[in-house]
Design a protein around this motif. Structure first.
Motif, PDB file in Angstrom:
ATOM      1  N   ARG A   1      90.241 -30.760 -27.065  1.00 48.34           N
ATOM      2  CA  ARG A   1      89.483 -32.013 -26.938  1.00 48.34           C
ATOM      3  C   ARG A   1      89.519 -32.536 -25.509  1.00 48.34           C
ATOM      4  O   ARG A   1      88.641 -33.260 -25.075  1.00 48.34           O
ATOM      5  N   ARG A   2      90.571 -32.127 -24.768  1.00 48.13           N
ATOM      6  CA  ARG A   2      90.640 -32.548 -23.365  1.00 48.13           C
ATOM      7  C   ARG A   2      89.899 -31.574 -22.444  1.00 48.13           C
ATOM      8  O   ARG A   2      90.098 -31.588 -21.234  1.00 48.13           O
TER       9      ARG A   2
ATOM     10  N   ALA B   1      97.896 -18.858 -11.336  1.00 45.20           N
ATOM     11  CA  ALA B   1      98.664 -20.085 -11.085  1.00 45.20           C
ATOM     12  C   ALA B   1      97.782 -21.329 -11.120  1.00 45.20           C
ATOM     13  O   ALA B   1      98.234 -22.408 -11.484  1.00 45.20           O
ATOM     14  N   SER B   2      96.503 -21.177 -10.734  1.00 45.09           N
ATOM     15  CA  SER B   2      95.680 -22.380 -10.622  1.00 45.09           C
ATOM     16  C   SER B   2      94.765 -22.612 -11.824  1.00 45.09           C
ATOM     17  O   SER B   2      94.408 -23.744 -12.118  1.00 45.09           O
ATOM     18  N   ARG B   3      94.374 -21.546 -12.527  1.00 46.12           N
ATOM     19  CA  ARG B   3      93.363 -21.694 -13.581  1.00 46.12           C
ATOM     20  C   ARG B   3      93.856 -21.389 -14.993  1.00 46.12           C
ATOM     21  O   ARG B   3      93.194 -21.750 -15.959  1.00 46.12           O
ATOM     22  N   LEU B   4      94.982 -20.655 -15.120  1.00 48.92           N
ATOM     23  CA  LEU B   4      95.371 -20.147 -16.436  1.00 48.92           C
ATOM     24  C   LEU B   4      96.752 -20.641 -16.867  1.00 48.92           C
ATOM     25  O   LEU B   4      97.631 -20.864 -16.029  1.00 48.92           O
TER      26      LEU B   4
ATOM     27  N   ARG C   1     106.021 -32.498  -8.787  1.00 45.41           N
ATOM     28  CA  ARG C   1     106.271 -31.490  -9.830  1.00 45.41           C
ATOM     29  C   ARG C   1     106.916 -32.154 -11.041  1.00 45.41           C
ATOM     30  O   ARG C   1     106.542 -31.900 -12.172  1.00 45.41           O
ATOM     31  N   GLU C   2     107.887 -33.010 -10.755  1.00 45.58           N
ATOM     32  CA  GLU C   2     108.598 -33.664 -11.854  1.00 45.58           C
ATOM     33  C   GLU C   2     107.649 -34.577 -12.639  1.00 45.58           C
ATOM     34  O   GLU C   2     107.663 -34.600 -13.867  1.00 45.58           O
ATOM     35  N   LEU C   3     106.802 -35.248 -11.900  1.00 42.30           N
ATOM     36  CA  LEU C   3     105.836 -36.146 -12.532  1.00 42.30           C
ATOM     37  C   LEU C   3     104.876 -35.356 -13.431  1.00 42.30           C
ATOM     38  O   LEU C   3     104.584 -35.749 -14.568  1.00 42.30           O
ATOM     39  N   ALA C   4     104.402 -34.212 -12.912  1.00 41.20           N
ATOM     40  CA  ALA C   4     103.461 -33.373 -13.679  1.00 41.20           C
ATOM     41  C   ALA C   4     104.146 -32.849 -14.943  1.00 41.20           C
ATOM     42  O   ALA C   4     103.542 -32.815 -16.027  1.00 41.20           O
TER      43      ALA C   4
ATOM     44  N   ASP D   1      97.615 -27.850 -15.059  1.00 45.08           N
ATOM     45  CA  ASP D   1      96.291 -28.300 -15.484  1.00 45.08           C
ATOM     46  C   ASP D   1      95.291 -27.147 -15.521  1.00 45.08           C
ATOM     47  O   ASP D   1      94.257 -27.182 -14.852  1.00 45.08           O
ATOM     48  N   PRO D   2      95.582 -26.107 -16.305  1.00 45.88           N
ATOM     49  CA  PRO D   2      94.733 -24.908 -16.303  1.00 45.88           C
ATOM     50  C   PRO D   2      93.419 -25.162 -17.038  1.00 45.88           C
ATOM     51  O   PRO D   2      93.330 -26.058 -17.885  1.00 45.88           O
ATOM     52  N   ALA D   3      92.409 -24.339 -16.714  1.00 49.99           N
ATOM     53  CA  ALA D   3      91.130 -24.442 -17.424  1.00 49.99           C
ATOM     54  C   ALA D   3      91.206 -23.685 -18.743  1.00 49.99           C
ATOM     55  O   ALA D   3      90.593 -24.065 -19.730  1.00 49.99           O
TER      56      ALA D   3
END
Ligand SMILES: Nc1ncnc2c1ncn2[C@@H]1O[C@H](COP(=O)(O)OP(=O)(O)OP(=O)(O)O)[C@@H](O)[C@H]1O
Ligand SMILES: [Mg+2]
Length: 275
Positions: free
Chosen positions: A193-194, A85-88, A121-124, A163-165
């Motif tokens: 690129r990001r 959930a946080s990285r992928l 959440r909506e903003l993201a 925003d996963p890595a």
């Protein structure tokens, strides 16, 4: 810096009523942070099995796996869910969108399991959709009202919303025409690129050409581009040899094609005249 992915000697053996299937046989692979890697291979070669393990959706039967330096083979199911959930982020060939939910709701979905407040959440989701270039007029449409390319962009936005890595994509262009597939690949390049690491599975060399590096998987084993080229060249040479032997009336591969028989007995056995 520790690599994004560092998996070594990984085996995955499926156990079914029919017996054991070794889908991965000693896979070793390292992917640097920010790298864009393509994994190519024929159907049944173990691509999805590998992606499921790299994406912490499954565990290897044996071997080690460090994800951003953390030994994930030791983690509990809850901890693995937290890593995912946080990285992928994940993108699939079939989009996997909720057809009757709006685009915005689909993209917000991964955040439901996080403690992000509803407004954020909506903003993201809004931000993620904008980053994949989907026009705002579609955000309140149901996802089944979109074209294939638009659906895949929503699916990529959903993969990006936390925003996963690392982003894993399994045949993301498999259901798209060439032009739409290209647009999707451009989106992945933009994500790279990001700073994102991208691992993309495909059987299409044109899609793989967008990546920095390609590795090949056959029968559960990984090969570099050079090894694959040498293997294919060897295969082509063997085939040419067989064709040549057939044309000459031979009965087997080139290595079997006999020297002209030196005796009448050999001539009879081989069915060719004695010189
Ligand atoms: N859940 C499972 N149980 C048993 N065997 C499985 C399972 N999943 C995959 N396999 C077997 O493992 C091998 C690799 O399958 P995998 O799905 O990883 O291939 P793939 O390269 O992704 O193929 P495709 O290109 O068709 O998607 C195949 O022989 C398959 O039959
Ligand atoms: Mg597959």
């Amino acid at each position: 810096m520790t690599p994004a992915i560092d998996i070594r000697r990984a085996w995955r053996i499926y156990e079914t009523d029919a017996g054991y299937t070794p889908a991965l046989r000693g896979v070793t692979l390292s992917v640097a942070r920010g790298e864009f890697l393509a994994i190519m291979g024929p159907s049944g070669s173990g691509k999805s099995t590998l992606m499921n393990i790299l994406g912490c959706l499954d565990r290897p039967t044996s071997g080690t796996y460090l994800l951003e330096g953390i030994d994930v083979t030791e983690l509990s199911e809850d901890d693995l869910a937290h890593v995912r959930a946080s990285r992928l982020g994940f993108v699939f060939q079939s989009f996997n969108l909720l057809p009757r939910a709006t685009v915005l709701r689909n993209v917000m979905l991964p955040l439901v399991y996080s403690d992000t407040p509803p407004h954020d959440r909506e903003l993201a989701a809004w931000r993620a959709l904008r980053s994949v270039g989907l026009p705002e007029e579609h955000y309140l449409h149901r996802s089944n009202e979109l074209s294939g390319g638009q659906m895949q962009r929503v699916a990529i936005a959903r993969a990006l919303v936390n925003d996963p890595a690392i982003i894993f994509a399994d045949e993301p262009t498999g259901n798209l025409d060439t032009a739409t597939g290209e647009m999707v690949m451009r989106t992945f390049r933009r994500m790279q690129r990001r700073g994102k690491t991208i691992v993309l599975i495909t059987h299409d060399p044109e899609v793989a050409a967008w990546a920095d590096r390609t590795v090949h998987i056959r029968d559960g084993k990984l090969f570099s581009d050079e090894e694959e080229r040498a293997y294919l060249a060897g295969l082509a040479a063997r085939k040419d040899g067989e064709k040549g032997a057939e044309k000459d009336g031979g009965i087997g591969p080139a290595s079997f094609s006999p020297a002209p028989p030196a005796s009448p007995l050999r001539s009879k056995l081989l069915g060719v005249p004695c010189l």
